[in-house]
Design an enzyme around this catalytic site. Structure first.
Site, PDB file in Angstrom:
ATOM      1  N   LYS A  20       0.865  -1.231   0.093  1.00  0.00           N
ATOM      2  CA  LYS A  20       0.007   0.083   0.133  1.00  0.00           C
ATOM      3  C   LYS A  20       0.943   1.406  -0.117  1.00  0.00           C
ATOM      4  O   LYS A  20       1.861   1.350   0.952  1.00  0.00           O
ATOM      5  CB  LYS A  20      -0.984  -0.012   1.179  1.00  0.00           C
TER       6      LYS A  20
ATOM      7  N   ASP B  84       1.153   5.592   0.082  1.00  0.00           N
ATOM      8  CA  ASP B  84       0.665   6.477   0.708  1.00  0.00           C
ATOM      9  C   ASP B  84       0.670   7.917  -0.385  1.00  0.00           C
ATOM     10  O   ASP B  84       1.809   8.386  -0.444  1.00  0.00           O
ATOM     11  CB  ASP B  84       1.490   6.946   2.097  1.00  0.00           C
TER      12      ASP B  84
ATOM     13  N   ARG C   2      -5.225   8.404  -4.306  1.00  0.00           N
ATOM     14  CA  ARG C   2      -5.874   7.348  -4.864  1.00  0.00           C
ATOM     15  C   ARG C   2      -6.355   7.930  -6.278  1.00  0.00           C
ATOM     16  O   ARG C   2      -7.066   9.022  -6.266  1.00  0.00           O
ATOM     17  CB  ARG C   2      -7.258   6.790  -4.197  1.00  0.00           C
TER      18      ARG C   2
ATOM     19  N   GLU D 257      -2.287   4.415  -7.545  1.00  0.00           N
ATOM     20  CA  GLU D 257      -2.004   5.413  -6.462  1.00  0.00           C
ATOM     21  C   GLU D 257      -1.034   6.435  -7.035  1.00  0.00           C
ATOM     22  O   GLU D 257      -0.131   6.046  -7.986  1.00  0.00           O
ATOM     23  CB  GLU D 257      -1.542   4.726  -5.406  1.00  0.00           C
TER      24      GLU D 257
ATOM     25  N   GLU E 280       3.824   2.116   4.155  1.00  0.00           N
ATOM     26  CA  GLU E 280       2.510   2.623   4.780  1.00  0.00           C
ATOM     27  C   GLU E 280       2.056   1.254   5.200  1.00  0.00           C
ATOM     28  O   GLU E 280       0.946   1.432   6.301  1.00  0.00           O
ATOM     29  CB  GLU E 280       1.617   3.351   3.734  1.00  0.00           C
TER      30      GLU E 280
ATOM     31  N   LYS F  18      -7.025  -3.274   4.110  1.00  0.00           N
ATOM     32  CA  LYS F  18      -6.094  -2.430   4.161  1.00  0.00           C
ATOM     33  C   LYS F  18      -5.352  -2.772   5.881  1.00  0.00           C
ATOM     34  O   LYS F  18      -6.020  -2.575   6.687  1.00  0.00           O
ATOM     35  CB  LYS F  18      -6.015  -1.142   3.990  1.00  0.00           C
TER      36      LYS F  18
ATOM     37  N   ASP G 293      41.281  14.576  -1.694  1.00  0.00           N
ATOM     38  CA  ASP G 293      41.585  14.769  -0.259  1.00  0.00           C
ATOM     39  C   ASP G 293      42.257  16.124  -0.071  1.00  0.00           C
ATOM     40  O   ASP G 293      43.280  16.255  -0.309  1.00  0.00           O
ATOM     41  CB  ASP G 293      42.391  13.680   0.286  1.00  0.00           C
TER      42      ASP G 293
ATOM     43  N   ASP H 147      44.095  11.413  -4.890  1.00  0.00           N
ATOM     44  CA  ASP H 147      44.315   9.952  -4.354  1.00  0.00           C
ATOM     45  C   ASP H 147      43.856   8.882  -5.249  1.00  0.00           C
ATOM     46  O   ASP H 147      42.909   8.144  -5.060  1.00  0.00           O
ATOM     47  CB  ASP H 147      43.609   9.753  -3.034  1.00  0.00           C
TER      48      ASP H 147
END
Ligand SMILES: [Mn+2]
Ligand SMILES: [Mn+2]
Length: 599
Positions: A23, A25, A28, A77, A175, A197, A432, A521
Site C-alpha cells: 500500500k 501513501d 488514490r 495510487e 505505509e 488495508k 582529499d 588519491d
DNA sequence: GGTTAGC
DNA sequence: GCTAACCAACGCCCA
DNA sequence: TGGGCG
C-alpha cells in the site's frame, strides 16, 4: 470518481484466496487513457491531470505501445516515491496544491511523481469490473509488458506470501499492505468483504491531557524536558466501555474550561499512528490504555525511538550511551539513523566484503578496524569463507546492519568489486584536501573533473566523504573494465588535473611534500582497496555522513559538516537520493571514451 | 561489544 | 560474581 | 624492511 475502497483491518487475512500488495501513501487515482487523451481523477472526483504533467507526458510518449488496448481505465495510487516501497505523502500533497504551471513543472522536475497501477477496470472501452481480480491483474501485466519498465508509470504486483511482503515493507517503513480476494470482482465503495488495508502502524507512548466534549477527542501529550507538548488528538480504537470510563474520568475529575476538560499527566496510552509530521501524529488511534506505566517515561526521546520502529530481531543495548559528545548524539540516534537510511545504503553494501570501524564507547574513545566476523555473530549474517576458519563481513539486510550498529560500528568501508568478482563496479576519484578549511579545493577539483567527464560523455555522481573531501563515482557496466584498465584511467585523469592547476592539486603521496595542496588519491582505487560507503556515518566529532550530492550542490558554501546523522534522512526524503539513478547509469554508461583514452 | 583469566 | 585485560585490518609505496 | 599513508 467512485472507486473500490479497502476496509481497515488490524491483522492480515491469510489463506490461498488472498493476494497481497504494497500500500502506498499517495492520492488514490483513476487514469482514463484514450487516444490523445489522458485524464487523472482522484477518488473524490477532483481532476488531477494538470497537476501531474510528467505522468501525462510519459503516457503520451508511450501511447503507441498500448494502442491495441485503448481506451483503458487504470486504478492506482499517484505518489512521489522515496523508495520502491515507500511513498512521500507530504510531497504529493504539496504538488496537488500547486496552481502555477511553472511551479508544477519545477516540482515535476525535482521530485517526479509516479502512477502505480494496481488494477485495470476498463479495456477497449468496455468495463472489466466483473472479471475476477486475478484475471484483471493478468490483463494489467500484459498491458505493462507493452509499456515496459519505467518509474513514471508502473505496475503494483500481487504477492502470495504476506509474511515475506510484510518483512520488506517493515524494512522500508512503508505505509501498509492491501489484501485482496483473488476471485473478487471490482465493487465500488466499501460494501464488500474483498479488499482490506493493514497499516504499518508506529506504536508510541503518551499520556492524555485533555478531553474535548464537542467531538470526543482526547489530546495526547509527552514530556519534552519538564514541559508537556501535545502531539495529536485521538478518539478511536478503544472498546466502548473503556472509552466511556475514560470520558467519565475526565468529566468528573478534569478541570473544565469551556468544552475542554484538563487533567495533569497521569493516564498513559499506547497510540497507533502512521507518522509524526511537523510534530503532529498522522491518523492516531488508541491501541490500548497503559494503567501500569508512568507518565514520566513518556518523553520525546522515547517517542523518537518508538517512531523509529527499530527491528526487534536482536536486542539493542545502551541506546542512551553518548556516541558523539559534541552534538550530543547517542547510540540510539545511531541506530535510528541506520534504520532510516538502510533502504538507500544497503544496495551499496550488498554482495561486498566489508571493512568496518567500531568505536563501541563513542567516537572520542578507542576504535578499531574489523574485517572478520566474530564466531558469536548471529546466523542471519552471511559468511564469506576466508580460510583459517575465518569469515569476511557481509551486510545483506537491515538485521545485519542493525547488528553492526549495535556493536558500535561507526564506519562502513566497501571494496570496488562484489564478492566472487574480479571486476570493479565503478571508478572512484578520491579528492582529499589537507584539512576542512581547504574544502573549497575539493569543490574546485570536483568541478574540473566533472567538466572532463562530461566531455567524455561519462555519467558521474558525487558525494562527500563525510570527512574532508569529495568522491566522484563513474558506475561501470558489469565486467566492462579490469582494474588494470581503470588504474590507467584514474592515473591519466589525476595527472591531467594536477597539470591543470599544479599549485592547487597534487598526486604526491607524502604529506610533507603536498604543501597545502589537494591530494588526488588515485592509488585508492584498486583491487582490495576500499572506500567509505554512501550514507555511512563517520568517526568525526560532528557525526557527519558520507552524503551523496546533486552536482548543482557542488559550489561555494558547500561543506561536509552540513550533513549529519541528524539531517541526512530528512534530506533524502525531501530531495530524493542523488544516487537513485545509479543502477540505471551503470547500465547506460558508455565506456568507449575511457578505453580510447587509455590505449 | 563480547569473552575469558584471575581474584 | 566481579573486574580487568584482551581482542577485533591490511596493502602498497618508497626511503 | 618498516614507517607513512589511507
Ligand atoms: Mn583518500
Ligand atoms: Mn567496551
Amino acid at each position: 470518481m467512485a472507486v473500490m475502497k479497502p476496509i481497515a483491518s488490524l491483522d492480515i487475512p491469510t489463506g490461498e484466496e488472498w493476494l497481497y500488495e504494497i500500500k502506498y501513501d499517495g492520492f488514490r487515482c483513476v487514469m482514463h487513457w484514450d487516444k490523445d487523451s489522458i485524464r487523472l481523477t482522484s477518488k473524490n472526483g477532483k481532476n488531477l491531470t494538470e497537476s501531474f504533467p510528467e505522468i501525462v507526458e510519459f503516457c503520451s510518449e508511450h501511447e503507441s505501445t498500448v494502442a491495441n488496448f485503448l481506451p483503458l481505465i487504470l486504478d492506482g495510487e499517484l505518489v512521489v516515491l522515496n523508495t520502491d516501497y515507500q511513498a512521500n505523502f507530504a510531497l504529493v500533497q504539496q504538488r496537488g496544491r500547486l496552481k502555477d504551471s511553472t511551479r508544477i513543472k519545477q516540482a515535476a522536475e525535482e521530485r517526479p511523481a509516479s502512477f502505480l497501477a494496481f488494477d485495470i477496470i476498463g479495456l477497449h472501452g468496455t468495463s472489466i469490473e466483473k472479471e475476477p481480480l486475478l484475471k484483471r491483474k493478468e490483463t494489467l501485466a500484459t498491458v505493462f509488458q507493452q509499456i515496459g519498465k519505467g518509474k513514471t508509470l508502473s505496475f503494483v504486483p500481487g504477492h502470495s506470501n504476506p509474511k515475506q511482503l510484510w518483512d520488506i515493507l517493515f524494512d522500508h517503513k512503508g505505509e501498509g499492505l492491501i489484501a485482496k480476494r483473488k476471485n473478487s470482482t471490482y465493487q465500488v465503495g466499501k460494501s464488500h468483504r474483498d479488499w482490506y488495508k493493514i497499516k504499518n502502524w508506529r506504536k508510541l507512548h503518551g499520556f492524555l491531557t485533555t478531553y474535548d466534549s464537542q467531538n470526543n477527542y482526547f489530546t495526547v501529550g509527552i514530556y519534552q524536558g519538564d514541559d508537556v507538548t501535545e502531539i495529536g488528538k485521538c478518539a478511536h480504537g478503544l472498546r466502548e466501555t473503556v472509552f466511556a470510563t475514560l470520558k467519565e474520568l475526565f468529566l468528573t475529575n478534569g478541570e473544565k474550561r469551556g468544552a475542554f476538560y484538563h487533567l495533569p499527566p497521569a493516564i498513559c496510552a499506547q497510540i497507533h499512528s502512521l507518522d509524526l509530521y511537523k510534530n503532529e501524529l498522522r491518523e492516531p488511534a488508541f491501541a490500548s490504555l497503559l494503567p501500569h506505566e508512568q507518565p514520566s517515561t513518556m518523553t520525546r526521546k522515547r517517542l523518537k525511538l518508538d517512531m523509529a520502529m527499530l527491528p526487534e530481531t536482536i536486542e539493542l543495548t545502551n541506546t542512551d550511551k553518548t556516541f558523539w559528545p559534541k552534538p550530543g548524539y547517542t547510540k540510539g540516534d545511531l541506530l535510528t539513523y541506520v534504520r532510516e537510511i538502510s533502504p538507500y545504503m544497503l544496495p551499496f553494501l550488498k554482495e561486498r566484503a566489508l571493512t568496518i570501524i567500531r568505536s563501541p564507547d563513542g567516537v572520542e574513545k578507542d576504535f578499531f578496524y574489523q574485517k572478520h566476523l566474530p564466531e558469536y555473530a548471529p546466523n542471519f549474517i552471511e559468511r564469506i569463507p576466508a580460510g583459517d576458519n575465518e569469515f569476511l563481513l557481509t551486510c545483506e539486510g537491515l538485521d545485519s546492519l542493525m547488528w553492526y550498529a549495535n556493536h558500535g560500528t561507526v564506519e562502513y568501508h566497501i571494496p570496488f568489486q562484489k564478492r566472487a568478482s574480479e571486476y570493479p563496479t565503478e571508478i572512484v576519484f578520491d579528492l582529499d584536501p589537507p584539512d576542512r578549511n581547504s574544502f573549497p579545493l575539493a569543490i574546485e577539483a570536483a568541478s574540473l573533473l566533472k567538466e572532463l567527464l562530461d566531455q567524455l560523455n561519462l555519467i558521474s555522481f558525487v558525494k562527500t566523504s563525510g570527512n574532508k573531501g569529495l568522491q566522484i563515482y563513474i558506475p561501470l557496466p558489469e565486467q566492462s573494465m579490469s582494474y588494470e584498465q581503470t588504474a590507467l584511467f584514474t592515473q591519466a585523469m589525476a595527472w591531467t588535473i594536477e597539470k591543470a592547476q599544479p599549485k592547487s592539486f597534487t598526486t604526491e603521496r607524502m604529506k610533507k611534500n603536498r604543501g597545502g595542496r589537494l591530494y588526488i588519491d588515485y592509488v585508492q582505487h584498486g583491487k582490495d582497496k576500499t572506500i567509505i560507503a554512501p550514507y555511512s556515518t563517520r568517526k568525526t566529532p560532528e557525526a557527519t555522513v558520507a552524503t551523496p550530492l546533486f552536482w548543482n550542490e557542488v559550489k561555494d558554501g558547500l561543506s561536509p559538516e552540513q550533513f549529519t546523522i541528524h539531517n541526512v534522512p530528512g534530506r533524502v526524503k525531501k530531495l530524493g537520493c542523488p544516487f537513485s539513478d545509479y543502477q540505471l547509469a551503470k547500465q547506460k554508461q558508455q565506456t568507449e571514451s575511457i578505453l580510447t583514452l587509455i590505449t
